[in-house]
Scaffold this active site. Structure first.
Site, mmCIF file in Angstrom:
data_model
loop_
_atom_site.group_PDB
_atom_site.id
_atom_site.type_symbol
_atom_site.label_atom_id
_atom_site.label_comp_id
_atom_site.label_asym_id
_atom_site.label_seq_id
_atom_site.Cartn_x
_atom_site.Cartn_y
_atom_site.Cartn_z
ATOM 1 N N HIS A 600 0.836 -1.196 0.000
ATOM 2 C CA HIS A 600 0.000 0.000 0.000
ATOM 3 C C HIS A 600 0.877 1.255 0.000
ATOM 4 C CE1 HIS A 600 -3.062 -2.963 1.368
ATOM 5 N NE2 HIS A 600 -3.847 -2.206 0.604
ATOM 6 N N HIS A 604 1.077 1.576 -5.684
ATOM 7 C CA HIS A 604 -0.299 1.073 -5.686
ATOM 8 C C HIS A 604 -1.268 2.205 -6.019
ATOM 9 C CE1 HIS A 604 -4.109 -0.635 -4.454
ATOM 10 N NE2 HIS A 604 -4.220 0.249 -3.472
ATOM 11 N N HIS A 640 -6.036 7.744 -1.909
ATOM 12 C CA HIS A 640 -6.929 6.882 -1.131
ATOM 13 C C HIS A 640 -6.209 6.039 -0.080
ATOM 14 C CE1 HIS A 640 -5.493 3.626 -3.727
ATOM 15 N NE2 HIS A 640 -6.074 2.765 -2.916
ATOM 16 N N ASP A 641 -4.898 5.916 -0.150
ATOM 17 C CA ASP A 641 -4.154 5.158 0.866
ATOM 18 C C ASP A 641 -3.026 5.982 1.480
ATOM 19 O OD1 ASP A 641 -5.438 2.722 1.168
ATOM 20 O OD2 ASP A 641 -4.496 1.836 -0.597
ATOM 21 N N ASP A 751 -9.394 -0.094 -7.073
ATOM 22 C CA ASP A 751 -8.557 -0.456 -5.923
ATOM 23 C C ASP A 751 -8.067 -1.899 -6.012
ATOM 24 O OD1 ASP A 751 -7.234 -0.046 -3.551
ATOM 25 O OD2 ASP A 751 -8.988 -0.387 -2.285
#
Length: 898
Positions: A600, A604, A640-641, A751
């Site tokens: 992550h 990614h 998003h991460d 994702d």
């Protein structure tokens, strides 16, 4: 004077007192001025109490305190019961309006003029003076007058004398900002013989838009005008002449400016008294402008003085309200009951209710559960007039069920719109539900006053409702204004009681922020400048429009340049006016805020963004999404991460992480969003800095939804509704709810898109995911002393193919099947997922055959050991056969490993 003292007076003294009282009745301005200067607080309280007793008690009541509360009620009893009708004797109270500059204020100005009367020279005496002496006298005439209306009257009288004008008018500037400014006539058509009393009595307000007509032109430009023939000037409006029959010939109009040079008004003189003296000449202009320079200072001082008087009165009233309401804020229930008690006491109503809005109703991301009994409200507090005579009811503690039915139609409307409602006849209003009265038997609702309760940010946190005045009259404007003041303090008081909870959350947030800031830093401007100077190849060069894209051959600079290319091809820089260097720095900062974890990480996020880009450009979704949605999705994919620690939400909860204390659900996703906002808000990284406030709020709302959608728990919650829409072909992508579901499923599809890549890429990515999971499992074993889940247990890594097949069947295949039905051009994602499932299934079957062979070999070994002692010859043949079988098994295992 009391009756006892009056009976002790002699006839001469009584006659003298009667004469004094008669004189005071004839001179109310003197009485008002004397009372304002000499009266003490005890006299004011005495007046208030005397009038309150007269209204709230019958003549037979001998209670000198005027209170109807029972002994022992203590500090909760109102200091004095004053009906709101007392304030109506001086006219409608306007607590939220100021007639000075439009600012909010509680009390309006007094109806009595506070002007100081001076001995003013007659017109003939002033005419006998030379110009310098005349100017001096006219300046002295206005310098001590602090009443705005009186001062304006004097200014116009003096202007008539100075320029020998027939009539004069004065307009004051009101409003703030260019769009809101306008001019309002303070006094209009004043002649030299006009008296102040006549002028005030006959004044009618005239409103002139900013920059319109002669007056508007002078105010806007700050330049005076001298018009010899009014009807020859296109700015002149002859409407007044038509109505009055008066003939305007010449006009001279000058701005009134304050000490800072800002126009605060416009004075205008019309016609010379003697037509043969017309038009106004250059000397008139000079004298007029010179005098208005002094008038501007005096007028500004008068406005400031009037404003200070109004604010002083307002502060006195609000401080008294604050003292009552903010004496105790340790408990919401006690605070609200105290507010209701004083509200009921002041407004004299039968019932009072305060309803607090459910927290979920204030959170647009949560789905509100509306119940038939409580509606959108989580807590309800009520009070009725009889509670003042019942200590048991009066001292209720804690949250109780509402004693009176809730009219959801009216209270719900106020809570939703934030607008107050004053309903004189409830049964004539469609929002009123008559069933409310039917549930109460003999009670009938006549009038309702319902007011929103807002916090300091203007959000509706509750509703306060009054039902039926005791005198059976409808609630009037004065009641509404007083109730509004109480609602404001109620909102502030309720907000303050939540301080402790906010402080705890703030401490947790601070702990997280300190941890993050110690690790991360914003990308330097030099790096952004370096990226800016690099060339940006095409999407074809990077292969960005291919669902089978892989980043293994790209270095970190290439990934940044590829992101820039995606933003360029989507036309986001042009549409949202994003500075190119700011975009470069923002991308570098986002990359820097990803930790160096196994999976992550920035790579990614970059791959997720590429899949979203490919879905939009190649999957036929570009025309289905707005520019705002496209930008939010791309930013959401890249962010998003952010600051992912390589562990799951459950791990955060198990380790009692500050993040878990801060966010009870979607822990890491909320943290990712917070980090995203932190970067977007940092100077030099604000790619949304050029959008307007409304558009900014919409993009942030979409961005939050996109990032939170990557929580698989939310995916499972909402996917059923999405699947049903696409399967039944009932989806309407112009519907906001359907579009929300589509964006959420798109985020999930991107994702987990590694499962759609060619088999060689999928194997490498799967190994990275497994390694990160095993690292968390090792920590759980070593530090938490707990058994990890199978997918995170390194000892069970041989089961990984089985887990992958389950992951595909449970999560991936359903979402890609549904996405493909949205647009057939998204079919490659589903095909890639199916192909990889075949490969994982083959590995699973190989693993199963290996396990079966091992079990078979183990069983044969057991049989051989049991057969060897019986016969050596046959045993030799058995051992030979066993070795042959074992050798074949090893070959099978070797093939399986390969």
């Amino acid at each position: 004077m009391s009756e006892e003292k009056e009976s002790d007076l002699s006839p001469e003294q009584r006659e003298e007192y009667d004469s004094m009282e008669k004189w005071m009745d004839e001179h109310p301005e003197f009485v008002h001025d004397y009372f304002a200067r000499k009266a003490k607080r005890s006299m004011v309280d005495g007046w208030l109490i005397a009038h309150a007793i007269g209204l709230t008690h019958s003549h037979s009541d001998t209670n000198s305190s005027g209170s109807n509360s029972k002994p022992g009620s203590g500090a909760n009893t109102p200091v004095r019961k004053i009906s709101a009708q007392e304030f109506e004797k001086g006219g409608i109270l306007k607590p939220m309006v100021s007639n000075v500059d439009g600012n909010l204020t509680f009390l309006g100005p007094s109806n009595l003029s506070s002007q100081v009367k001076t001995n003013r020279k007659s017109r003939s005496e002033l005419k006998a003076l030379d110009e310098r002496e005349l100017m001096y006298e006219l300046v002295i005439d206005i310098c001590n007058d602090l009443d705005v209306t009186s001062l304006c009257h004097k200014i116009l009288l003096n202007v008539c004398i100075l320029v020998n004008a027939d009539r004069c008018s004065l307009f004051l500037v009101q409003g703030k900002g260019t769009e809101e400014k306008h001019l309002v006539s303070k006094l209009f058509d004043i002649h030299s013989e006009s008296t102040f009393e006549e002028t005030v009595k006959n004044t009618q307000e005239i409103r002139i838009p900013w920059g319109t007509g002669i007056i508007g032109y002078v105010a806007k430009t700050g330049e005076g005008v001298n018009i010899p023939d009014a009807y020859e000037d296109p700015r002149f409006n002859d409407e007044i002449d038509t109505k009055t029959g008066y003939k305007t010939r010449s006009i001279i109009s000058m701005p009134i400016k304050d000490s800072e040079g800002d126009v605060i008004g416009v004075a205008q003189a019309v016609n010379k008294i003697s037509p043969q003296d017309e038009p106004f000449d250059e000397h008139d202009e000079k004298v007029f402008a010179s005098y208005l320079a002094f008038c501007g200072i005096g007028l500004k001082n008068a406005q400031l003085y009037e404003r200070s008087l109004l604010e002083n009165k307002r502060n006195q009233v609000l401080l008294d309200l604050a003292r009552v309401i903010f004496e105790e804020q340790s408990d919401v229930a006690n605070l609200i009951h105290k507010i209701m008690m004083h509200t009921q006491s002041l407004l004299q109503c039968e019932r009072c209710q305060v309803l607090l809005v459910d927290d979920q109703h204030k959170d647009k991301n949560k789905r509100l559960k509306v119940t038939q009994k409580m509606g959108i409200f989580s807590q309800v507090f009520d009070l009725q007039a009889s509670d003042f005579d019942n200590d048991d009811t009066y001292h209720r503690e804690g949250n109780t069920e509402p004693r009176f039915p809730i009219n959801i139609g009216i209270t719900g409307y106020v809570a939703t719109t934030g607008e107050p409602l004053n309903i004189p006849d409830a049964y004539k209003d469609d929002r009123f539900d008559p069933a409310v009265d039917e549930l109460q038997g003999n009670f009938r609702t006549h009038s309702i006053l319902c007011m929103p309760i807002k916090n300091a940010c203007g959000q509706v946190i509750g509703v306060s409702q009054l039902v039926n005045k005791l005198d059976q009259t409808p609630f009037n404007k004065n009641d509404e204004n007083l109730f509004e003041a109480f609602a404001i303090f109620c909102g502030l008081g309720i907000s303050n009681t939540q301080t402790y909870e906010k402080a705890v959350r703030a401490m947790a947030k601070q702990s997280v922020a300190l941890e993050v800031l110690s690790y991360h830093a914003i990308a330097p401007a030099e790096q952004a400048q370096r990226i800016k100077n690099l060339g940006i190849p095409s999407s074809k060069f990077f292969n960005l429009l291919d669902y089978g894209f892989n980043d293994f051959g790209l270095d970190d600079d290439d990934t940044i340049r590829a992101c820039i290319r995606m933003f360029l091809d989507l036309d986001l820089l042009e549409r949202f006016h994003i500075n190119y260097e700011v975009l470069c720095r923002w991308l570098l900062s986002v990359k820097k805020n990803y930790r160096n974890v196994t999976y992550h990480n920035w790579r990614h996020a970059f791959n997720v963004a590429q899949t979203m880009f490919c879905m939009i450009k190649c999957g036929g979704l570009e025309n289905m999404l707005t520019d705002q949605e496209t930008l939010a999705l791309m930013v959401g994919c890249l962010c998003h991460d952010l600051d992912h620690r390589g562990t799951t939400n459950q791990f955060m909860i198990k380790t009692a992480s500050p993040l878990a204390q801060l966010y009870s659900t979607s822990t890491m996703e909320h943290h990712h969003f917070d980090q995203c906002i932190m970067i977007l808000s940092t100077k030099g990284n604000d790619i949304l800095g050029s959008v307007n406030q409304e558009e900014y709020e919409r993009i942030i709302q979409l961005l939050e939804g996109a990032i939170l959608a990557t929580d698989l728990a939310l995916y499972f919650r909402y996917r059923g509704e999405f699947f049903e829409l696409v399967q039944t072909e009932k989806a309407d992508w112009n519907c906001d709810d359907h579009k929300d579901l589509l964006r959420s499923m798109m985020m999930t599809a991107c994702d987990v898109s590694a499962i759609t890549k060619p088999w060689g890429i999928q194997q490498k990515v799967a190994q990275l995911i497994a390694t990160e999971f095993f690292e968390q499992g090792d920590i759980e074993k070593a530090e938490l002393k707990i058994k990890p889940q199978d997918m995170m247990d390194r000892d069970k890594q041989d089961q990984f193919p089985s887990m992958q097949v389950g992951f595909i069947d449970t999560i991936c295949m359903p979402v890609y099947s549904a996405i493909a039905k949205v647009n057939p051009r998204l079919e490659p994602l589903l095909s890639g997922c199916k192909d990889n499932r075949v490969h994982w299934q083959e590995l699973l079957e190989q693993h199963n055959r290996k396990m079966a062979n091992e079990v078979m070999c183990e069983n044969k070994d057991k049989d051989r050991r049991s057969l060897v002692p019986v016969h050596s010859g046959s045993g030799s043949r058995f051992e030979k056969g066993s070795r042959s079988t074992h050798h074949q098994s090893e070959l099978s295992v070797s093939k399986s490993k390969s």
